[in-house]
Design a protein around this motif. Structure first.
Motif, PDB file in Angstrom:
ATOM      1  N   SER A 219       0.777  -1.340   0.165  1.00 32.80           N
ATOM      2  CA  SER A 219       0.131  -0.038  -0.006  1.00 32.80           C
ATOM      3  C   SER A 219       0.803   1.296  -0.336  1.00 32.80           C
ATOM      4  O   SER A 219       0.300   2.656  -0.372  1.00 32.80           O
ATOM      5  CB  SER A 219      -0.864  -0.091   1.522  1.00 32.80           C
ATOM      6  OG  SER A 219       0.062  -0.466   1.936  1.00 32.80           O
ATOM      7  N   ARG A 220       1.779   1.065   0.099  1.00 32.80           N
ATOM      8  CA  ARG A 220       2.852   2.147   0.566  1.00 32.80           C
ATOM      9  C   ARG A 220       3.732   2.540  -1.044  1.00 32.80           C
ATOM     10  O   ARG A 220       3.572   3.153  -1.361  1.00 32.80           O
ATOM     11  CB  ARG A 220       3.962   2.453   1.237  1.00 32.80           C
ATOM     12  CG  ARG A 220       3.537   1.881   2.713  1.00 32.80           C
ATOM     13  CD  ARG A 220       4.499   2.415   3.734  1.00 32.80           C
ATOM     14  NE  ARG A 220       4.231   2.811   5.301  1.00 32.80           N
ATOM     15  CZ  ARG A 220       5.041   2.288   6.596  1.00 32.80           C
ATOM     16  NH1 ARG A 220       6.688   2.221   6.554  1.00 32.80           N
ATOM     17  NH2 ARG A 220       4.231   2.574   7.628  1.00 32.80           N
ATOM     18  N   CYS A 221       4.171   1.190  -1.342  1.00 29.42           N
ATOM     19  CA  CYS A 221       5.308   1.465  -2.663  1.00 29.42           C
ATOM     20  C   CYS A 221       4.977   1.222  -3.821  1.00 29.42           C
ATOM     21  O   CYS A 221       5.568   1.025  -4.571  1.00 29.42           O
ATOM     22  CB  CYS A 221       6.878   0.753  -2.260  1.00 29.42           C
ATOM     23  SG  CYS A 221       6.807  -1.035  -1.964  1.00 29.42           S
ATOM     24  N   CYS A 225       3.986  -8.110  -2.939  1.00 29.27           N
ATOM     25  CA  CYS A 225       4.135  -8.605  -1.490  1.00 29.27           C
ATOM     26  C   CYS A 225       4.587  -9.676  -1.713  1.00 29.27           C
ATOM     27  O   CYS A 225       4.819 -10.037  -2.472  1.00 29.27           O
ATOM     28  CB  CYS A 225       3.670  -8.141  -0.196  1.00 29.27           C
ATOM     29  SG  CYS A 225       3.813  -6.748   0.552  1.00 29.27           S
ATOM     30  N   VAL A 226       5.411 -10.418  -0.285  1.00 27.97           N
ATOM     31  CA  VAL A 226       5.783 -12.297  -0.347  1.00 27.97           C
ATOM     32  C   VAL A 226       5.166 -12.223   0.651  1.00 27.97           C
ATOM     33  O   VAL A 226       4.533 -11.789   1.682  1.00 27.97           O
ATOM     34  CB  VAL A 226       7.019 -12.463   0.374  1.00 27.97           C
ATOM     35  CG1 VAL A 226       7.801 -13.111   0.152  1.00 27.97           C
ATOM     36  CG2 VAL A 226       8.406 -11.711  -1.487  1.00 27.97           C
ATOM     37  N   CYS A 246       6.317  -6.646   2.788  1.00 28.51           N
ATOM     38  CA  CYS A 246       6.583  -5.711   1.649  1.00 28.51           C
ATOM     39  C   CYS A 246       7.905  -6.197   2.430  1.00 28.51           C
ATOM     40  O   CYS A 246       8.522  -5.341   3.505  1.00 28.51           O
ATOM     41  CB  CYS A 246       6.067  -4.540   1.671  1.00 28.51           C
ATOM     42  SG  CYS A 246       6.846  -3.691   1.022  1.00 28.51           S
ATOM     43  N   GLU A 247       9.069  -6.409   1.295  1.00 27.30           N
ATOM     44  CA  GLU A 247      10.166  -7.161   1.536  1.00 27.30           C
ATOM     45  C   GLU A 247      10.618  -5.228   1.596  1.00 27.30           C
ATOM     46  O   GLU A 247      12.132  -5.935   2.094  1.00 27.30           O
ATOM     47  CB  GLU A 247      10.964  -7.659   0.654  1.00 27.30           C
ATOM     48  CG  GLU A 247      10.518  -9.066   0.742  1.00 27.30           C
ATOM     49  CD  GLU A 247      11.319 -10.110   0.222  1.00 27.30           C
ATOM     50  OE1 GLU A 247      11.390 -10.393  -1.065  1.00 27.30           O
ATOM     51  OE2 GLU A 247      11.540 -11.343   0.544  1.00 27.30           O
ATOM     52  N   LYS A 248      10.365  -4.389   0.850  1.00 25.26           N
ATOM     53  CA  LYS A 248      10.808  -2.928   1.000  1.00 25.26           C
ATOM     54  C   LYS A 248      10.463  -1.612   1.487  1.00 25.26           C
ATOM     55  O   LYS A 248      11.362  -1.983   3.138  1.00 25.26           O
ATOM     56  CB  LYS A 248      10.337  -2.751  -0.141  1.00 25.26           C
ATOM     57  CG  LYS A 248      11.094  -1.282  -0.506  1.00 25.26           C
ATOM     58  CD  LYS A 248      10.794  -0.442  -2.291  1.00 25.26           C
ATOM     59  CE  LYS A 248      11.733   1.172  -2.304  1.00 25.26           C
ATOM     60  NZ  LYS A 248      11.478   1.200  -3.904  1.00 25.26           N
ATOM     61  N   CYS A 249       9.056  -2.545   2.642  1.00 24.83           N
ATOM     62  CA  CYS A 249       8.597  -1.441   3.635  1.00 24.83           C
ATOM     63  C   CYS A 249       8.771  -2.067   5.067  1.00 24.83           C
ATOM     64  O   CYS A 249       8.674  -0.952   6.028  1.00 24.83           O
ATOM     65  CB  CYS A 249       7.449  -0.684   3.287  1.00 24.83           C
ATOM     66  SG  CYS A 249       7.308   0.358   1.549  1.00 24.83           S
ATOM     67  N   ASN A 250       8.544  -3.144   4.623  1.00 18.83           N
ATOM     68  CA  ASN A 250       8.708  -4.124   5.857  1.00 18.83           C
ATOM     69  C   ASN A 250       6.862  -4.298   6.578  1.00 18.83           C
ATOM     70  O   ASN A 250       7.055  -4.502   8.028  1.00 18.83           O
ATOM     71  CB  ASN A 250       9.443  -4.196   6.886  1.00 18.83           C
ATOM     72  CG  ASN A 250      10.205  -5.337   7.876  1.00 18.83           C
ATOM     73  OD1 ASN A 250       9.801  -6.283   7.212  1.00 18.83           O
ATOM     74  ND2 ASN A 250      10.288  -4.887   9.067  1.00 18.83           N
ATOM     75  N   ILE A 251       6.449  -4.016   5.893  1.00 18.71           N
ATOM     76  CA  ILE A 251       4.957  -3.320   6.386  1.00 18.71           C
ATOM     77  C   ILE A 251       4.186  -4.611   6.030  1.00 18.71           C
ATOM     78  O   ILE A 251       4.433  -5.534   5.058  1.00 18.71           O
ATOM     79  CB  ILE A 251       3.968  -2.638   5.981  1.00 18.71           C
ATOM     80  CG1 ILE A 251       3.977  -2.668   4.306  1.00 18.71           C
ATOM     81  CG2 ILE A 251       4.723  -1.162   6.629  1.00 18.71           C
ATOM     82  CD1 ILE A 251       3.312  -1.003   4.242  1.00 18.71           C
TER      83      ILE A 251
END
Length: 630
Positions: A219-221, A225-226, A246-251
């Motif tokens: 929802s951010r970037c 997701c995984v 999300c492996e980038k934002c960790n949310i």
């Protein structure tokens, strides 16, 4: 998705089903499963031991070929997560321990299970699920929900498209030889506007209305997701909630799996369960006799009763396919067991419409006796048709329709043998690696047979391919676009090894690579000089590739001359290659081969046209060919 069952009988049944395989297949699968169990039990807190990649050779070579092997993993709690199987941390290891003991007992030649009795727990669970699904199908009969469903369908647009197609077919028929043997009345009966409207509805649903989701986007970037885990839902319309990270934002992003079709009319996304659920509702809202089809080996679709053809028609909204019931067995290579149809009128076992190999299916149907299944389905149908609000006229109609269906299925195997040359493709929905790993598509050599005529543009030909946009452009020397072709395959002559375009949203990269299981991949483009007044003078190539872990990407040119002489020119540096050795050739074959790599992801280590998704305008390949007059 396959739902793990919570009883020992089901686990014993999965282990016992391994005995249906050839001895070597069975033994390899048992050893692989036992190793997986022991690795997890030895290091239960190590996430790596809980993960099994779907493209791993253990899965591809030992588990997928074995009947019952994957079911064992699902039964102890493994879940599919994009391109892997994963045992979530919140799953008890007790069933895994039980599986390990059962497999160990088998390896020691000890009896591990008994025949499943008619009143077994597995049968009770199976019948309970059938009863629940038969109850849920009544959602489609809610008048308010049907009204809401009709409101999302562009009915006028679809009707116009259907009538236009009908007039075109009538015009073609009028001038064809078919009119000599078929009356116009018979033609109208066999192909009605309602049938064509169904074709338009299916196409619109697939390409404009509904969206396939492997994993939701952040929802951010907006990065895909995984999968991480699944939790129960307190909403009675939702079967469960998948949690994806999300492996980038960790949310954590929630992906509710709705079993009720109403929320999905707004959300318009999901996997095959959501697709078939909503599509069946839309068909009912338009007055079609429709039913929901559940395949116990993990898929769902729709059937429509065709009054003109007097038979049930198979429709798969995920694939945009009509009337190809053998697609799953012959195209997807599924080992079917039970295929059950649910409608407002009845529940039917329709497995026999979807197979050519009844004998093999009978060996896999172990949950209950055939007599008990027939009796149970008949009792549910009688209960529905004997309810106070069910009309006797409707009951008589459905009985006659059921007799026609039974007669149709009696002769289906013979009819299907006559059509054995029909092509059945593998699955298209879902990620490619996932479909390959499940064995639902096969690696195929794709022949587009396209040949670029470089002489029709004058004395200079420049071809640019952009992998981000997936577009070819033939460009004039002033930058004007002379021709455009969408899709990398559309400009090729032939490809081998299941080459596909892979997008890595996490790394924001895109490239062409070979399919899992393929030892090598190959792409060939052909360029010819059709104008005899011109001849080839020079050739220039600028492109890029990346290799990892010893993989190889090699380019070469085959120059073919008018006297059939052929010379092969290796491309030493694809970043900036130039040659005059092609002078006076009449045809060029440009060939790139991908091979090598290490481990379970070797297929991914040779990458052609690797490029950042952010480099939208950069050309991934430029081919420049200079011509001269004779």
């Amino acid at each position: 998705m396959y739902k793990p069952q919570l009883n020992m009988e089901s686990l014993e049944r999965c282990v016992k089903s391994l005995e249906e395989n050839e001895n070597n297949v069975r033994d390899e699968a048992q050893k692989a499963l036992l190793n997986i169990c022991r690795n997890v039990l030895r290091s239960p807190n190590d996430d790596k031991t809980r993960e099994v990649r779907l493209d791993d050779e253990v899965v591809v070579e030992k588990l997928l070929p074995a009947i019952g092997a994957m079911e064992c993993l699902f039964d102890v709690g493994y879940v599919e997560d994009g391109e892997r199987l994963f045992l979530p941390g919140n799953v008890s290891l007790s069933r895994l321990q039980s599986l390990s003991k059962l497999l160990s007992a088998v390896s020691e030649s000890k009896p591990v299970t008994k025949d499943i009795e008619e009143n077994s727990t597995a049968q009770k669970a199976f019948f309970k699920k059938i009863s629940k699904d038969f109850h849920n199908v009544m959602h489609y009969e809610d008048p308010d929900l049907q009204k809401k469903a009709r409101s999302v369908i562009p009915i006028a647009q679809l009707e116009i498209a259907a009538m236009t197609k009908m007039r075109h077919l009538q015009k073609s028929y009028k001038f064809s030889d078919a009119r000599k043997t078929t009356s116009s009345t018979q033609f109208e009966t066999e192909l009605t506007a309602k049938d064509l409207l169904l074709v338009e509805l299916l196409h619109w649903f697939k390409h404009e209305f509904f969206e396939w989701v492997n994993s939701p986007k952040c929802s951010r970037c907006s990065t895909e997701c995984v999968y991480e885990s699944v939790v129960p839902s307190t909403n009675h319309r939702c079967s469960r909630i998948e949690l994806h990270r999300c492996e980038k934002c960790n949310i954590i992003v929630e992906f509710p799996r709705y079993s009720h079709p109403e929320p999905l009319l707004t959300l318009r996304r999901g996997r095959c369960g959501e697709w078939a659920n909503v599509f069946t509702l839309l068909c009912r809202s338009l007055g079609y006799d429709a039913r929901f089809i559940y395949d116990e080996t993990d898929h769902v679709w729709t059937e429509i009763w065709s009054a003109s053809s007097k038979k049930w028609i198979h429709l798969d909204p995920c694939e945009n396919v009509i009337d190809k019931p053998l697609m799953y067995e012959k195209g997807w290579k599924k080992k079917l067991t039970y295929v059950i149809a649910y409608s407002k009128d009845e529940v039917q076992d329709v497995t026999w419409r979807y197979t050519q190999d009844q004998e093999a299916i009978m060996k896999r149907r172990k949950i209950c006796t055939e007599e008990s299944l027939i009796q149970f389905l008949r009792s549910l149908t009688d209960q529905r048709q004997n309810s106070s609000n069910y009309s006797s006229a409707r009951k008589n109609y459905v009985i006659m329709r059921s007799l026609l269906e039974l007669a149709d299925m009696l002769y289906i195997p013979n009819l299907q043998n006559k059509n054995s040359n029909e092509i059945y493709e593998g699955r298209t929905s879902g990620s490619l690696a996932w479909r390959l790993a499940r064995g639902e598509i096969v690696q195929a050599d794709i022949e587009k047979n396209y040949i670029w005529d470089v002489s029709k543009y004058g004395k200079m030909f420049e071809l640019r391919y952009n992998i981000v946009k997936d577009i070819y452009h033939v460009v004039h020397n002033d930058g004007t676009i002379l021709e455009q072709k969408s899709g990398w395959q559309e400009g090729t002559n032939i490809t081998n090894g299941g080459i596909f375009r892979k997008v890595e949203n996490d790394w924001k990269m895109v490239y062409l690579t070979r399919s899992p299981q393929a030892q090598y991949g190959c792409i060939k483009w052909i360029f010819e000089i059709a104008n005899s007044e011109l001849y080839l003078e020079t050739f220039k190539l600028r492109t890029k590739s990346e290799v990892f872990h010893g993989a190889r990407v090699s380019w070469k040119i085959e120059a073919i001359f008018s006297d059939d002489k052929v010379i092969v020119i290796p491309v030493s540096n694809c970043n900036n290659f130039y040659t005059e050795d092609v002078r006076k050739a009449v045809k060029l074959n440009i060939i790139v081969t991908l091979s090598g790599g290490q481990g379970q992801t070797a297929w991914q280590h040779a990458q052609v046209f690797r490029q950042s998704l952010e480099n939208i305008e950069e050309a991934s390949m430029i081919i420049n060919i200079q011509l001269k007059n004779h």
